[in-house]
Design a protein around this motif. Structure first.
Motif, PDB file in Angstrom:
ATOM      1  N   GLU A 146       0.986  -1.337  -0.098  1.00 40.60           N
ATOM      2  CA  GLU A 146      -0.615   0.337  -0.125  1.00 40.60           C
ATOM      3  C   GLU A 146       1.149   1.454  -0.331  1.00 40.60           C
ATOM      4  OE1 GLU A 146      -2.693   0.125  -0.135  1.00 40.60           O
ATOM      5  OE2 GLU A 146      -3.434  -1.748  -0.377  1.00 40.60           O
ATOM      6  N   LYS A 253       0.496  11.409  -2.406  1.00 39.33           N
ATOM      7  CA  LYS A 253       0.808  10.905  -3.714  1.00 39.33           C
ATOM      8  C   LYS A 253       2.113  10.363  -3.843  1.00 39.33           C
ATOM      9  CE  LYS A 253      -2.153  14.397  -6.238  1.00 39.33           C
ATOM     10  NZ  LYS A 253      -1.706  15.754  -6.902  1.00 39.33           N
ATOM     11  N   VAL A 257       2.109   4.372  -3.084  1.00 38.84           N
ATOM     12  CA  VAL A 257       2.308   3.405  -4.030  1.00 38.84           C
ATOM     13  C   VAL A 257       3.033   2.347  -3.331  1.00 38.84           C
ATOM     14  CG1 VAL A 257       1.506   4.916  -5.591  1.00 38.84           C
ATOM     15  CG2 VAL A 257       4.038   4.627  -5.306  1.00 38.84           C
ATOM     16  N   ARG A 272      -7.634   3.812  -6.230  1.00 31.15           N
ATOM     17  CA  ARG A 272      -6.639   4.542  -6.356  1.00 31.15           C
ATOM     18  C   ARG A 272      -7.220   5.543  -7.033  1.00 31.15           C
ATOM     19  NH1 ARG A 272      -2.290   2.961  -2.654  1.00 31.15           N
ATOM     20  NH2 ARG A 272      -1.497   1.470  -3.486  1.00 31.15           N
TER      21      ARG A 272
END
Length: 437
Positions: A146, A253, A257, A272
């Motif tokens: 994640e 952002k 990821v 997302r």
């Protein structure tokens, strides 16, 4: 057992052992209707058939509300798209708590303390809280899938696992967290979100807010403002969500990821979405005004007044005995990482002169490496060294500190290998350590 219900036309399945005849089936339905707090009314049976040992009764629609008779009627809730009448119960009492702490673990612990200890029979609670920079994953998620766990540590951002499901969110002081705590019977997820829309549009009419099919608050039918999740118990429930007011979206952002490419997991994956801050739309909005607006609307819809808005210290053992223990559990490695569902991972290292990169394969359960092996040319290093490196990682936590300790011990045991072979083994071990957290 009950079969899943479909919106519009509901399909229920009953065991013929429990309902041996067609007549007794509807006798039982009638009894259930009379004894239920909120009754289920089947308007008219249109088709009946027997398949094996089960009765399948198809009904046209549900015209009234249903409660949690889930052993008979599946896990349908009034938020599932059924024709549900408005709630006619009297206004419950309402209390608003504003946490004075910005410690993520203290706030999550306090939320769960209320869930476990408060009586919500006739009182609903709204909890407003903010956190220092933290990535919060859902109960059934994999942190390595994640977010960039290593990057979090470099930036000084905490990682937490909450006790509710759902996806991963980023918190900082520009985000407002909102928790609705109620009894299980009065849990209304979609209604809570709609209340937030009404409250915000009442204060800022220009906001084009709505609730999408995934129960997210979105702006202009595009930008996500709020993630949402819930925890349902036998008697109590809570539903919480985020509200992006002035969050550092660049950090969000950057870190939300995965830091690994070759990771395979069955854990819940986040969806997302494009995000936006409320402050970008209206500069007058800040977390203080936002919280006050939501609290005022909540009190207006409950028995109470703004005097019922209380600042609370979620770390107080005198007021909330046992909350400290919950905090420590949420901080533990066993909870944050050890609760991760099993996963497999492959670390690859390109090497000059080789068409296929080196491969390091690991199988991880409860955050611990249970199996590992390497693929690399035997011309560079002996098969025994390769096996030793793989064995040295087994039983170690999936972390750089633990794996490095095992690899160093393994390297020290090599006494009869060439300098070139030792150098290659050291570089390979360093690559593995650098990849981990």
């Amino acid at each position: 057992m009950a079969a899943p219900c479909r919106s519009g036309t509901a399909l229920f399945t009953f065991s013929t052992r429990r309902f041996p005849t067609y007549l007794s089936l509807f006798r039982s339905l009638k009894t259930l209707t009379l004894t239920s707090e909120r009754s289920l009314n089947i308007s008219r049976v249109t088709k009946t058939e027997i398949v094996g040992r089960n009765w399948k009764v198809r009904c046209r629609k549900l015209t009234e509300r249903t409660t949690a008779h889930r052993r008979c009627f599946s896990s349908v809730t009034p938020d599932s798209g059924f024709d549900v009448t408005s709630d006619t119960r009297p206004k419950p009492k309402g209390i608003v708590y504003k946490s004075t702490s910005t410690d993520t673990f203290a706030n999550l612990a306090f939320e769960d303390w209320l869930y476990e200890n408060q009586d919500f029979t006739d009182t609903d609670i709204l909890l407003l809280w903010r956190n220092e920079p933290t990535v919060v994953i859902g109960r059934h998620q994999n942190p390595w899938a994640e977010c960039k766990v290593k990057r979090l540590q470099e930036l000084g951002i905490q990682l937490a696992r909450r006790r509710s499901g759902g996806g991963t969110v980023y918190h900082d002081l520009g985000n407002l967290n909102v928790t609705f705590l109620t009894s299980r019977d009065t849990y209304r997820r979609k209604q809570n979100l709609q209340d937030l829309v009404t409250a915000l549009k009442g204060r800022w009419p220009s906001l084009d807010l709505s609730v999408n099919k995934r129960d997210d608050l979105v702006l202009n039918d595009r930008y996500k403002l709020s993630g949402t999740a819930a925890k349902l118990g036998r008697k109590t429930a809570y539903h919480h969500c985020t509200l992006l007011c002035d969050v550092n979206t660049q950090v969000l952002k950057d870190i939300l990821v995965s830091g690994f490419d070759g990771l395979e997991t069955t854990a819940t994956e986040s969806i997302r979405s494009e995000v936006i801050n409320l402050k970008e739309v209206d500069p007058t909005i800040d977390t203080e005004v936002l919280g006050g607006t939501i609290a005022e609307y909540f009190i207006r819809n409950h028995q109470g007044d703004m005097k019922q808005v209380c600042d609370v210290d979620p770390t107080s053992e005198a007021l909330y005995p046992g909350v400290g223990k919950i905090t420590e559990e949420l901080k533990s490695w066993e909870w944050i990482y050890g609760k991760t569902p099993p996963f497999n991972i492959c670390l690859r290292k390109p090497v000059d002169g080789l068409a296929v990169p080196l491969g390091v394969y690991m199988k991880v359960k409860k955050g611990v490496i249970v199996d590992s092996y390497l693929e690399c040319p035997l011309l560079w290093v002996s098969e025994g060294v390769i096996q030793d490196i793989g064995y040295s990682m087994r039983g170690k936590r999936f972390s750089s500190v633990d794996v490095q300790a095992g690899l160093e011990k393994s390297l020290q045991s090599y006494r009869r290998i060439s300098d070139k072979e030792r150098q290659f083994a050291q570089r390979l071990c360093q690559f593995i350590v650098d990849k981990l957290v």
